[in-house]
Design an enzyme around this catalytic site. Sequence first.
Site: not given
Length: 249
Positions: A30, A78, A203-204, A216
Amino acid sequence: MSFFDAFRKKRLEAEVDFDNLPVHVAIIMDGNGRWAKRHSLPRKSGHAMGAKTFEEISECAGELGIKIITFYAFSTENWKRDKEEVEALMALLEDYLDNGLQKLKGRAQIRFLGDMSAFSESFREKQRYIEEATKGNSGFLINVALNYGSRDEITRAVRGIAEDVKSGKISADDITEEFISSRLDTGGEPDPDLIIRPSGEFRLSNFLMWQGAYSELWFDKILWPDFKKEDLLRAIHDYQNRNRRFGGR
Ligand code: IPE
Ligand code: IPE
Ligand code: MG
């Protein structure tokens, strides 16, 4: 690379425990758009730089001895972006399908995660060809998540399982956590030990939500096109100093 950067990289290399590497590292690539903005360039230039970083980091992950690396390249969400941006991303992905094999030089197995039914037949043909052609390159696996979303992946898996129950192939009692894992796009792979997200977001974004139950997480404000080997080492070094408890004490 400046003297300071080279020194920092050397020191990190010395501090990373290469006998205790995460087996599976996953990365949310990202920050391409913000990188482009920062350099007064169109968003697609940010994506082109991001594609370069993808190649560099996949290569150095293999050299470091990481067994599995997963890259989030395009999410099920997306498609909401402008047509021009989606087309630029698709062109980069197609370029990878056309030229990725040569660049790998037989070093890695490639697997695609996500719902491929959204892509054209010729695109899927290329994608299947790469998967087939790299099948024998065991030891280092690169997953590329395309039109991927955790919720979509789980939905597709549940649908498939329901069909198998309906046809009598399996019974409802066969549905265990392990069985569900085996029916996800990452079926057969260990869960990610470490999930890396650059760009400053915490965030995921619908990435590996089942598989990441005990991963982790490592966040950093660096933008993906600026991400270098030393940033991967930094994340691994931090990971090695965490105490993974898996709910135990
Ligand atoms: C990640 O960069 C690439 C994709 C999502 C395909 P972004 O395009 O999301 O970059 P930002 O978040 O706008 O900076
Ligand atoms: C996640 O980034 C998807 C990929 C990197 C492929 P996004 O930029 O789409 O995520 P949000 O919109 O910031 O959550
Ligand atoms: Mg983004």
